[in-house]
Design a protein around this motif. Structure first.
Motif, PDB file in Angstrom:
ATOM      1  N   LEU A   5       0.832  -1.199   0.000  1.00 48.64           N
ATOM      2  CA  LEU A   5       0.000   0.000   0.000  1.00 48.64           C
ATOM      3  C   LEU A   5       0.872   1.255   0.000  1.00 48.64           C
ATOM      4  N   LEU A   6       1.807   1.268   0.926  1.00 53.25           N
ATOM      5  CA  LEU A   6       2.670   2.444   1.055  1.00 53.25           C
ATOM      6  C   LEU A   6       4.110   1.982   0.923  1.00 53.25           C
ATOM      7  N   ASP A   7       4.851   2.654   0.085  1.00 54.98           N
ATOM      8  CA  ASP A   7       6.231   2.243  -0.125  1.00 54.98           C
ATOM      9  C   ASP A   7       7.103   3.493  -0.091  1.00 54.98           C
ATOM     10  N   ILE A   8       7.995   3.504   0.884  1.00 55.61           N
ATOM     11  CA  ILE A   8       8.797   4.711   1.059  1.00 55.61           C
ATOM     12  C   ILE A   8      10.243   4.386   0.761  1.00 55.61           C
ATOM     13  N   LYS A   9      10.845   5.196  -0.089  1.00 51.91           N
ATOM     14  CA  LYS A   9      12.194   4.871  -0.557  1.00 51.91           C
ATOM     15  C   LYS A   9      13.165   5.993  -0.255  1.00 51.91           C
ATOM     16  N   LYS A  10      14.179   5.655   0.510  1.00 51.27           N
ATOM     17  CA  LYS A  10      15.311   6.563   0.770  1.00 51.27           C
ATOM     18  C   LYS A  10      14.848   7.979   1.096  1.00 51.27           C
ATOM     19  N   LEU A  11      13.909   8.058   2.025  1.00 50.66           N
ATOM     20  CA  LEU A  11      13.327   9.358   2.359  1.00 50.66           C
ATOM     21  C   LEU A  11      14.239  10.108   3.326  1.00 50.66           C
ATOM     22  N   SER A  52       1.923  12.864   5.047  1.00 50.66           N
ATOM     23  CA  SER A  52       0.664  13.592   4.860  1.00 50.66           C
ATOM     24  C   SER A  52       0.846  14.903   4.107  1.00 50.66           C
ATOM     25  N   GLY A  53       2.044  15.156   3.645  1.00 46.89           N
ATOM     26  CA  GLY A  53       2.245  16.311   2.776  1.00 46.89           C
ATOM     27  C   GLY A  53       2.462  17.621   3.490  1.00 46.89           C
ATOM     28  N   MET A  54       2.591  17.586   4.819  1.00 45.34           N
ATOM     29  CA  MET A  54       2.766  18.841   5.537  1.00 45.34           C
ATOM     30  C   MET A  54       4.220  19.292   5.536  1.00 45.34           C
ATOM     31  N   VAL A  55       5.136  18.333   5.319  1.00 43.39           N
ATOM     32  CA  VAL A  55       6.556  18.666   5.217  1.00 43.39           C
ATOM     33  C   VAL A  55       7.049  18.051   3.909  1.00 43.39           C
ATOM     34  N   THR A  56       7.809  18.818   3.141  1.00 41.77           N
ATOM     35  CA  THR A  56       8.314  18.274   1.873  1.00 41.77           C
ATOM     36  C   THR A  56       9.669  17.621   2.112  1.00 41.77           C
ATOM     37  N   PRO A  57       9.836  16.378   1.691  1.00 42.50           N
ATOM     38  CA  PRO A  57      11.121  15.712   1.904  1.00 42.50           C
ATOM     39  C   PRO A  57      12.224  16.349   1.046  1.00 42.50           C
ATOM     40  N   THR A  58      13.453  16.246   1.549  1.00 41.81           N
ATOM     41  CA  THR A  58      14.582  16.765   0.781  1.00 41.81           C
ATOM     42  C   THR A  58      14.897  15.832  -0.380  1.00 41.81           C
ATOM     43  N   SER A  59      14.808  14.537  -0.098  1.00 37.73           N
ATOM     44  CA  SER A  59      15.001  13.581  -1.189  1.00 37.73           C
ATOM     45  C   SER A  59      14.246  12.305  -0.857  1.00 37.73           C
ATOM     46  N   GLY A  60      14.154  11.434  -1.840  1.00 32.55           N
ATOM     47  CA  GLY A  60      13.441  10.187  -1.619  1.00 32.55           C
ATOM     48  C   GLY A  60      12.059  10.229  -2.219  1.00 32.55           C
ATOM     49  N   ASP A  61      11.351   9.120  -2.074  1.00 29.38           N
ATOM     50  CA  ASP A  61      10.046   9.036  -2.713  1.00 29.38           C
ATOM     51  C   ASP A  61       9.048   8.347  -1.792  1.00 29.38           C
ATOM     52  N   ILE A  62       7.800   8.759  -1.896  1.00 28.48           N
ATOM     53  CA  ILE A  62       6.722   8.099  -1.155  1.00 28.48           C
ATOM     54  C   ILE A  62       5.711   7.607  -2.178  1.00 28.48           C
ATOM     55  N   LEU A  63       5.525   6.300  -2.254  1.00 30.40           N
ATOM     56  CA  LEU A  63       4.558   5.754  -3.192  1.00 30.40           C
ATOM     57  C   LEU A  63       3.347   5.253  -2.422  1.00 30.40           C
ATOM     58  N   PHE A  64       2.185   5.687  -2.825  1.00 26.61           N
ATOM     59  CA  PHE A  64       0.950   5.202  -2.212  1.00 26.61           C
ATOM     60  C   PHE A  64       0.126   4.589  -3.326  1.00 26.61           C
ATOM     61  N   GLU A  65      -0.238   3.329  -3.161  1.00 32.49           N
ATOM     62  CA  GLU A  65      -0.914   2.582  -4.227  1.00 32.49           C
ATOM     63  C   GLU A  65      -0.152   2.725  -5.531  1.00 32.49           C
ATOM     64  N   GLY A  66       1.160   2.757  -5.415  1.00 30.33           N
ATOM     65  CA  GLY A  66       1.999   2.792  -6.608  1.00 30.33           C
ATOM     66  C   GLY A  66       2.236   4.175  -7.192  1.00 30.33           C
ATOM     67  N   GLU A  67       1.600   5.202  -6.625  1.00 27.74           N
ATOM     68  CA  GLU A  67       1.810   6.535  -7.176  1.00 27.74           C
ATOM     69  C   GLU A  67       2.515   7.435  -6.176  1.00 27.74           C
ATOM     70  N   SER A  68       3.332   8.321  -6.686  1.00 30.64           N
ATOM     71  CA  SER A  68       4.124   9.163  -5.802  1.00 30.64           C
ATOM     72  C   SER A  68       3.261  10.243  -5.145  1.00 30.64           C
ATOM     73  N   LEU A  69       3.536  10.496  -3.892  1.00 31.94           N
ATOM     74  CA  LEU A  69       2.805  11.555  -3.171  1.00 31.94           C
ATOM     75  C   LEU A  69       3.618  12.835  -3.099  1.00 31.94           C
ATOM     76  N   ILE A  70       4.857  12.759  -3.606  1.00 31.47           N
ATOM     77  CA  ILE A  70       5.722  13.937  -3.464  1.00 31.47           C
ATOM     78  C   ILE A  70       5.122  15.121  -4.224  1.00 31.47           C
ATOM     79  N   GLY A  71       5.093  16.269  -3.554  1.00 35.53           N
ATOM     80  CA  GLY A  71       4.592  17.477  -4.197  1.00 35.53           C
ATOM     81  C   GLY A  71       3.097  17.676  -4.051  1.00 35.53           C
ATOM     82  N   LEU A  72       2.412  16.695  -3.480  1.00 36.59           N
ATOM     83  CA  LEU A  72       0.972  16.883  -3.285  1.00 36.59           C
ATOM     84  C   LEU A  72       0.714  17.726  -2.041  1.00 36.59           C
ATOM     85  N   ASP A  73      -0.372  18.485  -2.061  1.00 35.85           N
ATOM     86  CA  ASP A  73      -0.781  19.230  -0.876  1.00 35.85           C
ATOM     87  C   ASP A  73      -1.414  18.261   0.113  1.00 35.85           C
ATOM     88  N   PRO A  74      -1.424  18.625   1.389  1.00 36.45           N
ATOM     89  CA  PRO A  74      -2.016  17.726   2.393  1.00 36.45           C
ATOM     90  C   PRO A  74      -3.437  17.294   2.031  1.00 36.45           C
TER      91      PRO A  74
END
Ligand code: ATP
Ligand code: MG
Lengths: 263, 691
Positions: A5-11, A52-74
């Motif tokens: 469901l949630l896959d977080i990579k090198k965040l 939850s999108g309240m802090v933007t990561p410096t690097s890495g990726d967050i995949l939810f159901e296979g799609e990236s959440l990076i850059g989304l608003d909360p």
């Protein structure tokens, strides 16, 4: 194999010079309850803030159901199906208990100015559904948040009930994944035992997947399928509660370095 | 035996004496520092008000005028009481009352009221009066009579505009400064003592006295309104046929002049030159006091109980009865203009225009919590768009495809205004989006400042030479036609009654819109954003969109007001759209009660109706010079004492008084103390039992 469901990579994230999280790899499968532990300042809440999108990561990726959440608003993250609670309870204190739960169905409803102005059948139906769902969610916590309480402002609630209402609010957004930040903090043993039960039911009855930050080891042991321990922004250990809790590094992080090792 | 009686008498006498001395001693046990503080404040207030010029400026308006009612004298040598003196005498009364206030904490006995209160009041007043005495002394010292023409001159006139003979005469009661020297401390002392003394009276008596005083001042100040209303009503009663011209512009058209049936009463109460006659004072005072006493003794707690019963009823029922109330009020408002003259109708029309603006701003500020200081921009957009579409005098640069709803012989096209209004709405919404989109992401103070800037930008665009060919620059656009609704009539400024109806219609729409939106999904989202924007966002609310929506709804309502404004005034200039307008609307909303429709209505009536709008005169024309001063003072006072406004929104006052609210709820046992009832207790019991 169950779905990832949630896959977080090198965040990673840094605040000024501080590495709040460093190269964190983490995943949650559908239907799991994962406990996140770690000493104060380990970066657990920051981790949630990033998902939850309240802090933007410096690097890495967050995949939810296979799609990236990076850059989304909360609000977009919530729309995708991730809800959260806050460690320092943040209810809408002057809204009623019912309103607190109704308003968090916002992203699942769509009536706008037109419907409101002309009181269209669609508008009335939606209002009714929102209310019914709200009452159903509140009913999950027994009689505490329903009845005469519905119309009371959230500010009159006791601490434990505020925590429950926070969970109810998260549930009302109809998520797939719920992030609970220290759900039993400040509760007495009886209350936390009961809430532990309810957390189990959140999965079995409502089908939510849960990631839970918790300091209370009894709760973590009773309810988690898997436990992750963070310290200084890094993963110290992952695995079953037994594995993690007996891991010497974890014990060290919590209790400090044994004297003989230090010298 | 007689000895014994004598003894008893003696001891009684001694007791009585010592009691009396106790009382006398007690009377002087006053909180000196507090008395001096309030006295100083009073002195400052009186001197400030005098130097601002209020007493002299308002001296022309008589409140009481009982000695020589048919001769007009600006400085009445004790012939009556002018509004100017009231502006001074009010303060010792108020501060005398205020000095006796004290915070009584739960579980502590309030200090006993008694003679010491009076003495405190006296001290406050005397100190304040001494301030005025010193001021008159300084005036006298600076007063140099020119030996040639006998005209007094004042050296300090230069920095202090109001440092002049008029002030001298007023402050000395035209009796020389030596008189003022002792008269002011005495007078102010007595007034303050009276103010303090109000606290010693029983509730009904105090209420009656205050009611009488207020009624006298109000009946006198609003003479013009009373005249107008009773005059109109009286004429209609005397000649009901007047109403046959119900839909005409002028009810009296083609009818013989009739005397109002109330003329006798009005002549009895008022002097010809303005102000109450002595008999009028007594009459009004007695009636008001009587009514107040009647209220206290006959109805007692019944009104309060009825109110509580109303509040305790389920919300749904309450909505029905408030809807009924609304309908009744609406009907009353529809009939009202037929009993009022042109000037009052004009006043009502102005109130309506600002009410419409305030209702719109209330959605933006009150519901969505966006502090918009540039709200006037949308008023201007509405006004100018209407002007461009309905004035033959619009700039020459407009291409011919931009519609002009004016016939060739310079008449308004029937229904043209309505079509124009649709375009106005679209433009206002677009402007709202255009300004809102970049601005709305900001929060709090930043947003306020940026909207302030945008408000000015819009005005400067209309003023600019660059767009002069379109909007006429500083000359504005003139010759704007009224709104022609065919058989329903034409709305123009010449007929303020028609403007009033138009504005009433749109205000009703605005009220309906706010009322519906507040109780919808959008209203809840706005509420959540107001409470905690980041949490609202985390709960899935698209805060930017929601705020933008409020901004646009507000913009459209303001543009309606602008459209009516330009049809009413017939010409518009950039100076009609100063920042001041934004500020005044905001003050109306805040003073009235943010987030509450009734509050906004009350605010517009009180501020715009009584004090007047930025350029529009109110009922109290004497105050118009000090309007902004009063607005400011009122705002500060409200922020300190009643931040939730005149008619507060329950939720907002809860936000503002969170602690008191929780305390009350706790005392009433409504707070959830956390020990779970019933089921829990049993669970514990069964758990314990086996052990
Ligand atoms: N917005 C921020 N700006 C700067 N530093 C931050 C910010 N948020 C968190 N930090 C820092 O990051 C570190 C991790 O904080 P975080 O709140 O995630 O800890 P935590 O594991 O939740 O601790 P606790 O158990 O006390 O809740 C702390 O040192 C904190 O001071
Ligand atoms: Mg934390």
């Amino acid at each position: 194999m169950s779905e990832r469901l949630l896959d977080i990579k090198k965040l990673s994230v840094t605040f000024g010079g501080l590495h709040a999280l460093r190269d964190l790899d983490f995943h949650v499968d559908e239907g799991e309850i994962v406990g996140v532990i770690g000493p104060n300042g380990a970066g657990k809440t920051t981790f949630f803030n990033m998902i939850s999108g309240m802090v933007t990561p410096t690097s890495g990726d967050i995949l939810f159901e296979g799609e990236s959440l990076i850059g989304l608003d909360p609000n977009q993250v919530t729309q995708r199906g991730i809800a959260r609670t806050f460690q320092n309870v943040r209810l809408f204190a002057n809204m009623t208990i019912l309103e607190n739960v109704m308003v968090s169905q916002h992203c699942r409803t769509k009536q706008g100015v037109w419907g409101a102005l002309f009181n269209t059948p669609g508008f009335r139906r939606e209002e009714r559904e929102i209310r019914e769902h709200a009452e159903k969610v509140l009913g999950f916590f027994g009689s505490r948040l329903v009845g005469y309480r519905l119309e009371q402002p959230a500010s009159v609630l006791s601490y434990a009930n505020r925590r429950r209402l926070e969970i109810a609010r998260a549930m009302a957004t109809k998520p797939r994944l719920i992030l609970l930040d220290e759900p039993v903090a400040g509760m007495n043993p009886k209350e936390s035992a009961e809430l532990t039960d309810l957390i189990g039911k959140l999965r079995s009855e409502w089908g939510f997947t849960i990631v839970m930050i918790e300091h209370d080891m009894n709760v973590v042991r009773d309810v988690s399928d898997r436990v992750v321990c963070l310290d200084h922004g890094e993963t110290l250990a992952q695995g079953s509660f037994e594995e993690v809790s007996t891991n010497p590094e974890v014990i060290e992080a919590y209790l400090g370095r044994p004297l003989e090792k230090q010298s | 035996m007689s000895d014994i009686t004598a003894d008893v008498a003696m001891t009684e006498l001694a007791d009585g004496l010592s009691e009396a001395t106790e009382v006398v001693k007690g009377a002087f046990e006053i909180d000196r520092s507090k008395a001096v503080r309030f006295g100083g404040l009073l002195a400052l207030a009186l001197v400030f008000i005098s130097l601002v010029g209020m007493p002299v400026g308002m001296d022309g308006r008589q409140i009481l005028y009982w000695i020589n009612p048919d001769v007009y004298v600006n400085h009445p040598d004790g012939q009556g009481l002018s509004l100017g003196y009231v502006a001074l005498f009010l303060w010792p009364l108020l501060l005398g009352w205020a000095v006796g206030s004290e915070v009584v904490l739960e579980g502590m006995a309030a200090t006993k009221r008694g003679a010491h209160d009076l003495v405190t009041g006296l001290v406050v007043g005397v100190i304040g009066g001494l301030g005025v005495s010193v001021l008159t002394m300084l005036l006298a010292w600076d007063r140099e009579i020119n030996p040639e023409n006998g005209v007094p001159a004042y050296g300090m006139r230069d920095p202090l505009v109001n440092w002049n003979e008029d002030l001298y005469i007023l402050l000395t009661f035209n009796r020389g400064w030596t008189f003022a020297l002792w008269a002011w401390p005495l007078l102010a002392g007595l007034l303050a003592m009276f103010g303090a003394g109000l606290r010693l009276m029983s509730d009904p008596i105090r209420k009656a006295i205050v009611a009488a005083l207020l009624a006298i001042v109000a009946v006198s100040i609003f003479q013009f309104l009373v005249d107008d209303l009773l005059g109109g009503l009286g004429e209609t009663i005397a000649d009901p046929g007047r109403l046959s011209n119900f839909f005409g512009d002028d009810p009296d058209a083609g009818r013989p002049n009739v005397d109002s049936v109330f003329d006798g009463l009005l002549d009895f109460v008022y002097a010809k030159t303005g102000g109450l006659r002595l008999q009028g004072v007594i009459f009004v005072g007695v009636v008001a006091a009587g009514l107040s006493l009647l209220g206290s003794y006959v109805t007692r707690g019944r009104v309060k109980a009825a109110r509580q019963a109303y509040l305790d009823r389920p919300v749904a029922e309450r909505t029905t009865s408030s809807a009924i109330g609304m309908v009744v009020i609406a009907l009353a408002l529809i009939i009202l203009p037929f009993f009022t003259g042109k000037i009052v109708n004009e006043l009502l029309a102005n109130v309506g225009i600002f009410l419409l603006l305030a209702l719109g701003l209330n959605i933006v500020v009150g519901l969505a919590g966006i502090l918009d200081l540039g709200y006037v921009a949308f008023f201007a957009v509405g006004g100018y768009t209407t002007a461009v579409l309905t004035s033959a005098g619009r700039g020459e640069s407009w291409p011919s495809w931009v519609p002009l709803f004016v016939t060739d012989d310079g008449e308004a096209v029937v229904g043209g205004w309505i079509i124009a209004l649709v375009l106005v709405m679209i433009f206002a919404a677009l402007t709202g989006l255009l300004i809102g989109a970049p601005v709305i992401r900001m929060r709090g103070d930043y947003l306020a400042i940026v909207t302030l800037g945008f408000g000015e930008i819009i005005r400067l665009l209309f003023l600019s030479d660059w767009l002069k060919g379109y909007f006429g620059g500083a000359q504005g656009i003139t010759n704007i036609e009224g709104a022609d609704f065919g058989f329903l009539g034409t709305v123009t400024g010449v007929n303020p009654r028609s403007v009033f109806y138009l504005v009433l219609f749109f205000s009703a729409i605005a009220i309906y819109v706010s009322w519906r939106l507040e109780r919808s999904r959008l209203g809840r989202a706005w509420m959540a954003i107001r409470e905690d924007e980041s949490v609202a966002e985390a709960m899935g609310i698209n805060t930017v969109n929601m705020k933008l929506m409020a901004f646009v709804v507000g913009a459209v309502l303001a543009s309606f007001s602008g459209a009516i404004f330009s049809a009413k005034v017939g010409s518009i200039f950039p100076t009609s759209f100063l920042i001041l307008v934004s500020i005044i609307i905001l003050v109306v909303v805040i003073v009235g009660g943010m987030g509450n429709i009734m509050g906004v209505i009350a605010g517009s009536l009180v501020l715009i109706g009584v004090l007047g709008g930025p350029k529009q005169p109110g009922l109290l024309q004497e105050f118009s010079e000090y309007k902004l001063l009063i607005y400011g003072a009122l705002l500060i006072w409200m922020m300190l004492k009643r931040p939730e406004g005149l008619v507060p929104n329950a939720r907002r006052s809860r936000e503002l008084h969170q602690e008191e609210f929780l305390q009350d709820a706790w005392l009433k046992g409504e707070v959830d103390t956390g020990d779970d009832e019933g089921e829990e207790g049993d669970a514990v019991a069964t758990e314990v039992a086996p052990a």
